[in-house]
Scaffold this motif. Structure first.
Motif, mmCIF file in Angstrom:
data_model
loop_
_atom_site.group_PDB
_atom_site.id
_atom_site.type_symbol
_atom_site.label_atom_id
_atom_site.label_comp_id
_atom_site.label_asym_id
_atom_site.label_seq_id
_atom_site.Cartn_x
_atom_site.Cartn_y
_atom_site.Cartn_z
ATOM 1 N N GLN A 69 0.840 -1.186 0.000
ATOM 2 C CA GLN A 69 0.000 0.000 0.000
ATOM 3 C C GLN A 69 0.882 1.245 0.000
ATOM 4 O O GLN A 69 1.984 1.251 0.550
ATOM 5 N N LYS A 70 0.388 2.301 -0.607
ATOM 6 C CA LYS A 70 1.090 3.592 -0.602
ATOM 7 C C LYS A 70 2.493 3.451 -1.207
ATOM 8 O O LYS A 70 2.721 2.638 -2.084
ATOM 9 N N PHE A 71 3.412 4.257 -0.691
ATOM 10 C CA PHE A 71 4.771 4.293 -1.232
ATOM 11 C C PHE A 71 5.741 3.901 -0.128
ATOM 12 O O PHE A 71 5.842 4.593 0.883
ATOM 13 N N SER A 72 6.432 2.799 -0.305
ATOM 14 C CA SER A 72 7.388 2.320 0.705
ATOM 15 C C SER A 72 8.780 2.813 0.345
ATOM 16 O O SER A 72 9.325 2.445 -0.694
ATOM 17 N N ILE A 73 9.355 3.625 1.210
ATOM 18 C CA ILE A 73 10.643 4.241 0.891
ATOM 19 C C ILE A 73 11.750 3.706 1.796
ATOM 20 O O ILE A 73 11.502 3.178 2.882
ATOM 21 N N LEU A 99 24.184 2.781 7.362
ATOM 22 C CA LEU A 99 22.879 2.585 8.004
ATOM 23 C C LEU A 99 21.788 2.631 6.945
ATOM 24 O O LEU A 99 21.864 3.421 6.000
ATOM 25 N N SER A 100 20.766 1.790 7.112
ATOM 26 C CA SER A 100 19.595 1.813 6.229
ATOM 27 C C SER A 100 18.335 1.874 7.069
ATOM 28 O O SER A 100 18.223 1.180 8.097
ATOM 29 N N LEU A 101 17.388 2.680 6.632
ATOM 30 C CA LEU A 101 16.070 2.752 7.256
ATOM 31 C C LEU A 101 15.038 2.412 6.181
ATOM 32 O O LEU A 101 14.836 3.185 5.246
ATOM 33 N N ASN A 102 14.410 1.241 6.299
ATOM 34 C CA ASN A 102 13.467 0.756 5.292
ATOM 35 C C ASN A 102 12.058 0.676 5.849
ATOM 36 O O ASN A 102 11.846 0.148 6.952
ATOM 37 N N ASN A 103 11.096 1.170 5.062
ATOM 38 C CA ASN A 103 9.681 1.103 5.428
ATOM 39 C C ASN A 103 8.928 0.269 4.399
ATOM 40 O O ASN A 103 9.215 0.344 3.201
ATOM 41 N N TYR A 104 7.942 -0.512 4.880
ATOM 42 C CA TYR A 104 7.121 -1.335 3.992
ATOM 43 C C TYR A 104 5.656 -1.172 4.400
ATOM 44 O O TYR A 104 5.246 -1.612 5.481
ATOM 45 N N ASN A 105 4.891 -0.505 3.549
ATOM 46 C CA ASN A 105 3.449 -0.360 3.769
ATOM 47 C C ASN A 105 2.725 -1.481 3.020
ATOM 48 O O ASN A 105 2.896 -1.620 1.808
ATOM 49 N N THR A 232 13.170 -9.010 -0.208
ATOM 50 C CA THR A 232 12.979 -7.635 -0.686
ATOM 51 C C THR A 232 13.767 -7.367 -1.964
ATOM 52 O O THR A 232 14.795 -7.990 -2.238
ATOM 53 N N MET A 233 13.263 -6.394 -2.719
ATOM 54 C CA MET A 233 14.016 -5.810 -3.824
ATOM 55 C C MET A 233 13.819 -4.302 -3.733
ATOM 56 O O MET A 233 12.685 -3.821 -3.735
ATOM 57 N N ASN A 234 14.918 -3.572 -3.659
ATOM 58 C CA ASN A 234 14.876 -2.125 -3.506
ATOM 59 C C ASN A 234 15.561 -1.464 -4.699
ATOM 60 O O ASN A 234 16.685 -1.833 -5.051
ATOM 61 N N VAL A 235 14.894 -0.513 -5.326
ATOM 62 C CA VAL A 235 15.472 0.194 -6.480
ATOM 63 C C VAL A 235 15.370 1.694 -6.233
ATOM 64 O O VAL A 235 14.429 2.175 -5.585
ATOM 65 N N GLY A 236 16.347 2.427 -6.763
ATOM 66 C CA GLY A 236 16.325 3.874 -6.563
ATOM 67 C C GLY A 236 17.545 4.540 -7.138
ATOM 68 O O GLY A 236 18.087 4.110 -8.164
ATOM 69 N N VAL A 237 17.996 5.598 -6.466
ATOM 70 C CA VAL A 237 19.160 6.356 -6.908
ATOM 71 C C VAL A 237 20.163 6.439 -5.767
ATOM 72 O O VAL A 237 19.800 6.381 -4.591
ATOM 73 N N ILE A 238 21.440 6.554 -6.146
ATOM 74 C CA ILE A 238 22.488 6.644 -5.151
ATOM 75 C C ILE A 238 23.457 7.758 -5.537
ATOM 76 O O ILE A 238 23.720 7.968 -6.731
#
Length: 242
Positions: A69-73, A99-105, A232-238
């Motif tokens: 649900q929503k946007f998990s960042i 450090l990583s801070l992961n949210n899952y809605n 999990t699979m996480n995609v984005g920018v670094i």
């Protein structure tokens, strides 16, 4: 008068001859200093010591009916020690800590206690204001680096990839529905140690990033008697900073 000038001229002549080698050596030293400095810089420069990433987090191998649900960042950052392995310094290994801070809605209801949690899929007719779980991870990346860098330019192509080992320092799940608010901290079912593969690639400031977890987030996830190994699979920018 001529007798006086002759010895004087002779002394002046010999004095100049004595000083000339020192002036030549000094001039030579001044010429070679920039060259030595250039060699020193070229032999010691390192790249991309700090990183910061922003990701969209997705759940893989989900139980039947589980939807996000929503946007998990996710946010992550840290320090890497760059260790070049060739003369041109275009190839390197790197390791460090972050450090990583992961949210899952999602619609996975987690109730009970941290010692004995219960799991259920909430259908579309079940209303809730918030349902998510959060992870705070200590990361140890181990990566191989290829780039087209030089010590004179910060703009270059890069492809970095490797393995990321993570330790779960803190977890929290929050369910806010018609029954009230259920908060569980440090659920024992969450895997303490996670590992996965990642890849980042790009040019200059803009770099894409992807991570794929190789082991489950939850050790004992069972929905109506059926076990699930959700990863999990996480995609984005670094972004990298010297």
């Amino acid at each position: 008068m001529n007798l006086f000038l002759s010895p004087f001229k002779e002394k002046l002549f010999f004095s100049i001859l004595l000083v000339l080698p020192f002036l030549s050596a000094f001039a030579q030293e001044e010429i070679t200093k920039p060259e030595l400095q250039e060699i020193k810089v070229d032999s010691l420069y390192r790249e991309d010591q700090f990183y910061f990433a922003f990701t969209y987090n997705t759940l893989q191998q989900k139980p039947v009916g589980l939807k996000q649900q929503k946007f998990s960042i996710g946010l992550s950052g840290g320090f890497l020690r760059d260790m070049p392995i060739n003369k041109n310094r275009t190839k390197a290994f790197a390791t460090g800590v972050g450090l990583s801070l992961n949210n899952y809605n999602q619609n996975l209801a987690i109730t009970g206690t941290a010692q004995e949690a219960n799991y259920a899929i909430m259908d579309s007719q079940t209303s809730f204001d918030k349902n998510k779980f959060t992870q705070l991870l200590i990361d140890v990346p181990l990566e191989f680096r290829w780039r087209t860098s030089t010590y004179e330019s910060y703009k270059f192509w890069r492809i970095y990839g490797g393995v990321k080992l993570s330790y779960l320092a803190y977890s929290k799940s929050v369910l806010n529905d018609s029954q009230g608010k259920t908060l569980i901290a440090n659920n024992n079912d969450f895997n303490k140690f996670l590992y996965g593969l990642y890849l980042s690639a790009g040019y200059n400031t803009f770099n894409v990033y992807a991570y794929y977890g190789l082991n489950p987030i939850l050790k004992n996830l069972s929905i109506e008697g059926e076990k699930a190994k959700m990863n999990t699979m996480n995609v984005g920018v670094i972004f990298y900073i010297l």
